[in-house]
Design a protein around this motif. Structure first.
Motif, mmCIF file in Angstrom:
data_model
loop_
_atom_site.group_PDB
_atom_site.id
_atom_site.type_symbol
_atom_site.label_atom_id
_atom_site.label_comp_id
_atom_site.label_asym_id
_atom_site.label_seq_id
_atom_site.Cartn_x
_atom_site.Cartn_y
_atom_site.Cartn_z
ATOM 1 N N UNK A 96 0.863 -1.089 0.016
ATOM 2 C CA UNK A 96 -0.050 -0.017 0.005
ATOM 3 C C UNK A 96 0.939 1.368 0.035
ATOM 4 N N UNK A 97 1.125 1.739 -1.109
ATOM 5 C CA UNK A 97 2.191 2.878 -1.311
ATOM 6 C C UNK A 97 1.599 4.221 -2.017
ATOM 7 N N UNK A 98 2.328 5.222 -1.612
ATOM 8 C CA UNK A 98 2.011 6.362 -2.466
ATOM 9 C C UNK A 98 2.450 6.483 -3.898
ATOM 10 N N UNK A 99 1.926 6.960 -4.740
ATOM 11 C CA UNK A 99 2.203 6.923 -6.111
ATOM 12 C C UNK A 99 2.777 8.156 -6.500
ATOM 13 N N UNK A 100 4.070 8.346 -6.730
ATOM 14 C CA UNK A 100 4.469 9.591 -7.241
ATOM 15 C C UNK A 100 3.887 10.150 -8.566
ATOM 16 N N UNK A 101 3.847 9.292 -9.583
ATOM 17 C CA UNK A 101 3.110 9.841 -10.917
ATOM 18 C C UNK A 101 1.726 10.158 -10.646
ATOM 19 N N UNK A 102 0.903 9.725 -9.862
ATOM 20 C CA UNK A 102 -0.244 9.939 -9.560
ATOM 21 C C UNK A 102 -0.581 11.177 -8.526
ATOM 22 N N UNK A 103 0.434 11.306 -7.854
ATOM 23 C CA UNK A 103 0.367 12.076 -6.611
ATOM 24 C C UNK A 103 0.667 13.899 -6.978
ATOM 25 N N UNK A 104 0.018 14.338 -7.974
ATOM 26 C CA UNK A 104 0.425 15.561 -8.557
ATOM 27 C C UNK A 104 -0.443 16.856 -7.619
ATOM 28 N N UNK A 105 -1.447 16.679 -7.457
ATOM 29 C CA UNK A 105 -2.377 17.583 -6.862
ATOM 30 C C UNK A 105 -2.849 17.116 -5.418
ATOM 31 N N UNK A 106 -2.697 15.929 -4.903
ATOM 32 C CA UNK A 106 -3.214 15.147 -3.706
ATOM 33 C C UNK A 106 -2.417 14.058 -3.658
ATOM 34 N N UNK A 107 -2.463 13.389 -2.421
ATOM 35 C CA UNK A 107 -1.708 12.078 -2.142
ATOM 36 C C UNK A 107 -2.472 11.004 -2.882
ATOM 37 N N UNK A 108 -2.203 9.993 -3.664
ATOM 38 C CA UNK A 108 -2.659 9.035 -4.196
ATOM 39 C C UNK A 108 -2.101 7.940 -4.129
ATOM 40 N N UNK A 109 -2.593 6.952 -2.880
ATOM 41 C CA UNK A 109 -2.431 5.586 -2.446
ATOM 42 C C UNK A 109 -2.567 4.404 -3.272
ATOM 43 N N UNK A 110 -1.855 3.479 -3.562
ATOM 44 C CA UNK A 110 -2.315 2.268 -4.320
ATOM 45 C C UNK A 110 -2.323 0.989 -3.292
ATOM 46 N N UNK A 111 -3.499 0.452 -3.297
ATOM 47 C CA UNK A 111 -3.530 -0.841 -2.522
ATOM 48 C C UNK A 111 -3.341 -1.818 -3.859
ATOM 49 N N UNK A 112 -2.036 -2.456 -3.980
ATOM 50 C CA UNK A 112 -1.756 -3.407 -5.213
ATOM 51 C C UNK A 112 -2.121 -4.739 -5.147
ATOM 52 N N UNK A 113 -3.435 -4.713 -5.368
ATOM 53 C CA UNK A 113 -4.108 -6.246 -5.307
ATOM 54 C C UNK A 113 -3.886 -7.061 -6.863
ATOM 55 N N UNK A 114 -3.064 -6.305 -7.645
ATOM 56 C CA UNK A 114 -2.714 -6.865 -8.825
ATOM 57 C C UNK A 114 -1.754 -7.808 -8.653
ATOM 58 N N UNK A 115 -0.916 -7.811 -7.519
ATOM 59 C CA UNK A 115 0.304 -8.642 -7.055
ATOM 60 C C UNK A 115 -0.072 -9.894 -6.472
ATOM 61 N N UNK A 116 -1.526 -9.984 -6.131
ATOM 62 C CA UNK A 116 -1.932 -11.233 -5.682
ATOM 63 C C UNK A 116 -1.531 -12.525 -6.549
ATOM 64 N N UNK A 117 -1.101 -13.768 -5.977
ATOM 65 C CA UNK A 117 -0.517 -14.606 -6.855
ATOM 66 C C UNK A 117 -1.327 -15.014 -8.144
ATOM 67 N N UNK A 118 -2.838 -15.031 -8.082
ATOM 68 C CA UNK A 118 -3.683 -15.338 -9.119
ATOM 69 C C UNK A 118 -3.788 -13.831 -9.874
ATOM 70 N N UNK A 119 -3.381 -13.015 -9.508
ATOM 71 C CA UNK A 119 -3.319 -11.645 -10.432
ATOM 72 C C UNK A 119 -4.400 -10.602 -9.987
ATOM 73 N N UNK A 120 -5.225 -10.873 -8.839
ATOM 74 C CA UNK A 120 -6.436 -10.072 -8.463
ATOM 75 C C UNK A 120 -6.532 -10.272 -6.999
ATOM 76 N N UNK A 121 -7.575 -9.399 -6.622
ATOM 77 C CA UNK A 121 -7.911 -9.252 -5.224
ATOM 78 C C UNK A 121 -9.160 -10.397 -4.794
#
Length: 307
Positions: free
Chosen positions: A9-34
């Motif tokens: 669960x990390x802050x995205x530098x590319x997306x945090x231009x006007x506010x902080x955007x945090x990404x919960x990276x469920x795409x990294x699950x072993x099967x590829x999704x939440x």
């Protein structure tokens, strides 16, 4: 140990231009999704109750999660998918060791057959409806509460409503009941937006969006009920916007997600009053492995050319 992993669960530098955007990276699950969170919890519970097999209906990712869970637990799995499920998703299900049946023009027809095929020693694994699924999905919010600050809004994609139900449950049990949720879907798969407007579940006549993994013609009843108890708003984006957002995310974060996940990411570019007023935004990057990078770029080129 659960079948799912604890994702970043990390802050995205590319997306945090006007506010902080945090990404919960469920795409990294072993099967590829939440999906593995809820599906894994359900399969483990049913195995403990004596199930000898798992049967699932799916548009793609839930079936992949069920196949993964079955292989991990040593239980045979049969997945029924509609004709709209991509060849890639079908092959992943087969490669994971499950039996695959293709039936029907859309998920509802595949779902009906899967229910018919469920025998007395089988456990039926619904792709989005059921308390055990929602409790499993809620674990992603448990992790967010431990990993980072409380956001001003949670942004997610919605199809049948399983992820939404799970996130709402997670918000409630972590004391974040005042955090609003923006649920995003693509035009042509926007049954939740129609249901929220009507105040009750509404069925679409057909699914026309390319985001087929959002393709539940009607959301589960509980998703609509829970949305009436919590500050939930909906947003509908186009297929082109969802695909463009997924391509941008791939380029910026070196992570491939499918158009269904791109729907939520597209909201960051499109804008919404909830997002505009927020200092921090949490995005559930739900993932999905049914659209490879080459196909994603080809879709982007085709939809861009179409205007």
């Amino acid at each position: 140990m659960p079948l799912h992993i604890r994702t970043p669960y990390l802050r995205s530098s590319p997306l945090s231009q006007h506010q902080d955007v945090w990404l919960k990276l469920e795409a990294l699950q072993p099967c590829g999704s939440f999906k593995l969170r809820g599906v894994g919890a359900l399969c483990e519970a049913r195995l403990a109750q004596g199930a000898r097999g798992f049967i699932s209906s799916s548009g793609g990712n839930a079936g992949i999660a069920a196949a993964y869970a079955g292989r991990a637990l040593g239980v045979p799995v049969r997945v029924v998918v509609p004709e709209t499920t991509s060849a890639r998703a079908r092959q992943i299900i087969l490669d994971t060791g499950a039996q695959l049946t293709v039936h029907g023009r859309h998920w509802a027809e595949a779902h009906a057959l899967a229910e018919e095929l469920t025998g007395p020693q089988d456990a039926f694994v619904h792709p989005f409806d059921g308390p055990l699924l929602w409790q499993g999905h809620a674990s992603l919010v448990d992790e967010m509460a431990e990993q980072g600050p409380q956001p001003d809004v949670v942004l997610l994609s919605v199809g049948g409503g399983g992820l939404l139900c799970g996130v709402l449950e997670g918000l409630w049990r972590n004391g974040w009941s005042d955090v609003p949720v923006l649920a995003v879907e693509t035009a042509g798969a926007d049954s939740f937006a129609a249901s929220l407007k009507a105040g009750h579940p509404v069925a679409l006549p057909q699914i026309t969006s390319i985001a087929t993994t959002l393709g539940a013609k009607q959301p589960c009843d509980e998703a609509v009920r829970r949305a009436q108890r919590h500050p939930v708003q909906s947003l509908v984006v186009s297929d082109a916007q969802a695909v463009a957002a997924a391509v941008r995310f791939m380029d910026d974060h070196r992570l491939v997600v499918e158009p269904a996940c791109g729907a939520a990411l597209a909201a960051l570019a499109k804008g919404h009053p909830l997002l505009d007023a927020a200092r921090s935004i949490a995005v559930v990057v739900c993932g999905g492995v049914t659209t490879p990078d080459t196909e994603l770029r080809a879709l982007h080129a085709r939809l861009s050319a179409a205007g």
